[in-house]
Motif scaffolding. Structure first.
Motif, short mmCIF file in Angstrom:
data_model
loop_
_atom_site.label_atom_id
_atom_site.label_comp_id
_atom_site.label_asym_id
_atom_site.label_seq_id
_atom_site.Cartn_x
_atom_site.Cartn_y
_atom_site.Cartn_z
N PHE A 41 2.65 5.72 -4.44
CA PHE A 41 4.04 5.55 -4.35
C PHE A 41 4.52 3.75 -3.67
CE2 PHE A 41 7.74 6.02 -1.30
CZ PHE A 41 8.36 6.15 -2.15
N LEU A 42 3.26 4.23 -2.67
CA LEU A 42 3.22 2.74 -2.45
C LEU A 42 3.45 1.58 -3.12
CD1 LEU A 42 1.67 3.59 1.29
CD2 LEU A 42 3.96 3.25 0.60
N HIS A 43 2.64 1.64 -3.81
CA HIS A 43 1.58 0.78 -4.75
C HIS A 43 3.15 0.66 -5.37
CE1 HIS A 43 0.08 -0.81 -9.02
NE2 HIS A 43 -0.30 -2.02 -7.85
N ASN A 44 4.24 1.30 -6.60
CA ASN A 44 5.24 1.38 -7.01
C ASN A 44 6.64 0.56 -6.23
OD1 ASN A 44 4.19 1.94 -9.54
ND2 ASN A 44 4.37 4.37 -8.77
N PHE A 45 6.59 1.09 -4.62
CA PHE A 45 7.25 0.84 -3.70
C PHE A 45 6.54 0.40 -2.87
CE2 PHE A 45 8.93 4.65 -6.00
CZ PHE A 45 9.85 3.92 -7.14
N PRO A 46 6.87 -1.81 -2.82
CA PRO A 46 5.47 -1.33 -1.88
C PRO A 46 6.63 -2.11 -0.18
CG PRO A 46 6.24 -3.39 -3.19
CD PRO A 46 6.57 -2.05 -3.73
N THR A 47 8.02 -1.96 -0.62
CA THR A 47 8.32 -2.18 0.81
C THR A 47 9.20 -0.55 1.79
OG1 THR A 47 10.51 -1.92 -0.41
CG2 THR A 47 10.13 -4.36 0.33
N THR A 48 8.63 0.65 1.12
CA THR A 48 8.93 1.59 1.92
C THR A 48 8.06 1.24 3.50
OG1 THR A 48 8.27 2.40 0.07
CG2 THR A 48 7.90 4.29 1.70
N THR A 49 6.85 0.99 2.91
CA THR A 49 6.27 1.84 5.10
C THR A 49 6.68 0.18 5.73
OG1 THR A 49 4.34 0.88 3.48
CG2 THR A 49 3.48 1.16 5.85
N PHE A 219 18.52 -14.53 1.33
CA PHE A 219 17.66 -13.74 0.99
C PHE A 219 18.78 -12.94 -0.78
CE2 PHE A 219 15.40 -13.58 4.65
CZ PHE A 219 14.58 -13.32 4.48
N CYS A 220 19.30 -12.71 -0.43
CA CYS A 220 20.40 -12.22 -1.63
C CYS A 220 19.79 -12.89 -2.82
CB CYS A 220 21.93 -11.30 -1.36
SG CYS A 220 22.45 -10.48 0.06
N VAL A 221 20.12 -14.63 -3.09
CA VAL A 221 19.94 -15.45 -4.22
C VAL A 221 18.48 -15.49 -4.71
CG1 VAL A 221 20.30 -18.13 -4.49
CG2 VAL A 221 22.00 -16.78 -3.28
N ALA A 222 17.69 -15.50 -3.48
CA ALA A 222 16.44 -15.02 -3.11
C ALA A 222 16.27 -14.17 -4.60
CB ALA A 222 15.24 -15.11 -2.05
N TRP A 223 16.51 -12.70 -4.08
CA TRP A 223 15.80 -11.44 -4.52
C TRP A 223 16.37 -11.69 -6.15
CZ3 TRP A 223 19.33 -8.23 -6.85
CH2 TRP A 223 18.85 -7.04 -7.08
N ILE A 299 3.51 -8.87 6.93
CA ILE A 299 4.05 -7.69 7.67
C ILE A 299 5.07 -6.77 6.26
CG2 ILE A 299 5.71 -6.07 9.22
CD1 ILE A 299 4.15 -8.47 11.49
N GLY A 300 5.82 -7.80 6.16
CA GLY A 300 6.74 -7.06 4.42
C GLY A 300 6.38 -6.72 3.63
N GLY A 301 4.43 -6.87 3.24
CA GLY A 301 4.08 -6.44 2.43
C GLY A 301 3.92 -7.08 1.31
N THR A 302 4.25 -8.74 1.02
CA THR A 302 4.12 -9.13 0.13
C THR A 302 2.20 -9.42 0.48
OG1 THR A 302 6.05 -10.53 0.17
CG2 THR A 302 4.34 -11.57 -0.63
N SER A 303 1.33 -9.70 -0.85
CA SER A 303 0.05 -9.62 -0.95
C SER A 303 0.00 -11.35 -0.85
CB SER A 303 -0.10 -9.79 -2.41
OG SER A 303 -1.63 -9.84 -2.19
N LEU A 304 -0.89 -12.01 0.10
CA LEU A 304 -1.21 -13.20 0.69
C LEU A 304 -2.15 -13.79 -0.79
CD1 LEU A 304 -2.96 -13.33 3.92
CD2 LEU A 304 -0.55 -14.85 2.86
N PHE A 305 -2.72 -12.70 -1.56
CA PHE A 305 -3.56 -12.70 -2.84
C PHE A 305 -2.87 -13.08 -4.05
CE2 PHE A 305 -6.07 -10.11 -0.88
CZ PHE A 305 -7.07 -11.12 -0.57
N ILE A 311 10.43 -9.43 -1.37
CA ILE A 311 11.49 -10.64 -0.13
C ILE A 311 12.13 -9.68 0.48
CG2 ILE A 311 13.52 -10.84 -2.06
CD1 ILE A 311 12.13 -13.98 -0.40
N VAL A 312 12.30 -8.82 -0.72
CA VAL A 312 13.07 -7.86 0.95
C VAL A 312 12.23 -7.53 1.54
CG1 VAL A 312 14.54 -5.13 1.31
CG2 VAL A 312 14.69 -7.32 -0.47
N GLY A 313 11.03 -7.47 1.81
CA GLY A 313 9.85 -7.04 2.72
C GLY A 313 9.92 -7.76 3.55
#
Lengths: 361, 261
Positions: A41-49, A219-223, A299-305, A311-313
């Motif tokens: 679930f978290l994989h599919n919706f990473p902003t949940t956390t 943020f809206c534009v970036a999203w 913290i927003g869940g974007t991977s450093l890799f 962007i919402v994260g």
């Protein structure tokens, strides 16, 4: 060396599989434990956390900390406080999505503020506020272009490039400004437009500065760009697997250069908003923005890799940091413990990211 | 019976890297509707040949003709635009992106009107529809969810997506580099069926492989590459696998008379 029946040979050894299960790689959706389901679930919706953490943090600080934490006024102050970091976080998200990192974002932001100040305020000023703004934007784009060119054409690691340019841009900033702060009153007299983002919409005790509204729009534009344009998909693909992206026909280097330039441009806008937010122009401001923006992104869940994230994260990540700092502060906790809390948050976020990434294994 | 005109042909291709000659006046012919196997020992120049044909490498000498017209590919994009698609050994898929995103990577469809022109908005609906259509045509709709990411798929399914992408956009030629190398026995079987399916739809295929049984099973002709050039082209019905291996390693002389198509 002769084989009289070559056509029969290929089928021969596969005869052995006739009795085997003939399904090829069917989807195994059953038999997952609750933990694996959560992982998927978290994989599919990473902003949940980050969303859950934010909501919980607000409730916990409101309930156990200070009741006034839950006031709209307090929350609007937090929003104003995180505006700069969140904006720089947009720039940082773009770069981190390509599996890079930009340590020079804070330095670019401050450099733009002192350039705007130097052009419009004081003895050497020769531009009006509105005319200085495009110059500030150009400075940001140029700084980003230098980073991007070193990463893409000289092929240096982004970490090293931006570690170097961070120092360089910071030195230029000190030299250009003579390490002197421009007073808020002087800015207001010479170029009030530089402080425009400090104006606020007030209602119900809350005070929303224009800068925060602009930040949300950014943020809206970036999203939109990241999710609904080909360019955005290319940014993800490059971070995910640059070689595959090149083979698939993406102009990897051009796109990377554009990412770093966009990051520089966004930092320039953040510089403008920064002047509005603090009023004065200080060459010493914003030095923590580098690491704070990375913290917000992580913290927003974007991977450093690279390749995955949202962007919402980043907005949520910046808000979480703001909520923790303000919440702990209102609850009377010392600054050093706030830093500790943010550190623990970052490490936890990366740990969760690593765990989620193992989902396909 | 005169031989049909080649779809893709090359004459005298030469490519040197310093003192290493990767291609030494190599010739190449691919005829309409056939599967041409390309085999050769390691270092024979198979990869260089393929890279020249798909635009990844510009040859020092030689000419390439597509449908009889001389072409000069400077980049893989040039070759793609001319209708030559390649399924790379590494597949060139982005694991974190969806099937649709991957199929349209680098050639996305934009929305109609102002949304597409000014705001460059992607037409997700159209792309998903086409992706689903192409996968169904090749019998790959066991992949249920088109928004599924590549990393959640098996090796065979990934290969399927890469082949479907090539088949969807390749109008002239499809080049496949070791499509079964990383797959198990059953998944290889599926991919071989897929290759035959693509052939039935009329597209000629160049198949580079080390797997002799696979090459002999699906190919109409086999191009044997040795020491940077085409040694000969053989008919798999007239030669055994051991003959082919002997020729490509130099243990056996190629047939004296060129075999017709």
């Amino acid at each position: 060396m002769t084989d009289n029946a070559p056509k029969a040979a290929p089928a021969d050894f596969e005869q052995a599989t006739a009795a085997a299960d003939q399904t090829v790689a069917s989807f195994d959706t059953h038999g997952r434990g609750p933990l694996q389901k959560l992982q998927h679930f978290l994989h599919n919706f990473p902003t949940t956390t980050p969303l859950l953490v934010l909501v919980l943090a607000v409730l916990v600080f409101g309930y156990f900390g200070a009741p006034r934490f839950l006031l709209v006024s307090t929350l609007s102050i937090i929003l104003a406080q995180v505006t700069i970091i969140a904006m720089i976080g947009v720039a940082q998200t773009l770069v981190i999505l390509t599996a890079g990192v930009d340590l020079s974002v804070g330095a670019i932001t401050v450099l733009v503020t002192v350039v705007l100040g130097g052009l419009t305020v004081g003895d050497n000023a020769f531009l009006s506020g509105p005319l200085a703004l495009p110059v500030g934007l150009a400075v940001g784009l140029l700084c980003g272009a230098i980073n991007g060119a070193l990463v893409t054409y000289v092929r240096l690691p982004p970490f090293i490039v931006t570690l170097g340019t961070w120092q360089i841009y910071y030195s230029i900033n000190l030299w250009y400004s003579d390490s002197a702060t421009v007073r808020a009153q002087d800015v207001e007299d010479a170029a009030p437009i530089l402080q425009w983002f400090g104006n606020a919409i007030e209602f119900g005790g809350a005070r929303f500065i224009y800068g925060s509204v602009f930040m949300v729009l950014l943020f809206c534009v970036a999203w939109y760009v990241l999710n609904w344009t080909a360019w955005g998909r290319h940014v993800h693909a490059i971070g995910d697997d640059p070689e595959a992206a090149t083979l698939a026909g993406i102009r990897t280097r051009r796109t990377l250069l554009q990412v770093y330039m966009a990051a520089g441009g966004i930092c320039a806008m953040a510089g403008w908003v920064l002047i509005g937010r603090i009023g004065s122009i200080s060459p010493a401001a914003g030095q923590s923005a580098n690491l704070d923006s990375i913290t917000a992104v992580v913290i927003g869940g974007t991977s450093l890799f690279g390749g995955r994230g949202s962007i919402v994260g980043t907005l949520l990540g910046a808000l979480i940091v703001g909520v923790f700092r303000t919440g702990l502060s209102i609850s009377g906790v010392e600054v050093l413990w706030q830093d500790l809390a943010v550190g623990v948050l970052s490490i936890t976020a990366v740990t969760i990211d690593q765990w989620i990434r193992r989902v396909s294994a | 019976m005169s031989a049909p005109a080649a779809v893709l042909s090359a004459r005298g291709l030469t490519k040197r890297y310093g003192r290493v000659t990767a291609l030494n006046h190599a010739d190449f012919d691919l005829y309409p509707g056939e599967i041409l196997g390309v085999i050769g020992d390691n270092g024979a120049g198979k990869t260089s040949l393929i890279k020249v044909l798909n635009g990844a490498v510009v040859p020092d000498e030689g000419e390439i003709r597509l449908d009889g017209q001389v072409v000069h590919f400077r980049t893989p994009e040039d070759a793609r635009n001319a209708g030559i698609e390649t399924v790379f050994q590494t597949l060139a898929l982005s694991p974190a992106l969806s099937i649709t995103d991957n199929m349209f990577l680098g050639r996305e469809i934009r929305s109609q009107g102002i949304l597409g022109k000014v705001f460059r908005k992607l037409d997700r609906g159209a792309m998903e529809r086409i992706a689903r259509e192409k996968l169904s045509e090749l019998g790959l709709m066991t992949i249920q969810n088109i928004a599924q990411t590549i990393e959640t798929m098996s090796g065979g399914q990934r290969q399927g997506v890469a082949v479907a992408r090539a088949a969807a956009f390749g109008s002239k030629v499809i080049i496949m580099d070791e499509p079964t190398a990383a797959l198990g026995v059953k998944e290889s079987r599926r991919v071989l069926e897929l290759i035959k399916d693509v052939k039935r739809r009329g597209l000629p295929i160049v198949l580079i492989s080390h797997n002799m049984p696979h090459v002999f099973e699906v190919c109409d002709r086999i191009h044997i590459h040795r020491l940077g050039r085409r040694l000969c082209t053989i008919d798999p019905r007239l030669h055994s696998m051991s003959d082919a291996v002997a020729m490509m390693t130099g243990a056996m002389a190629p047939p004296a008379v060129a075999e017709t198509v």
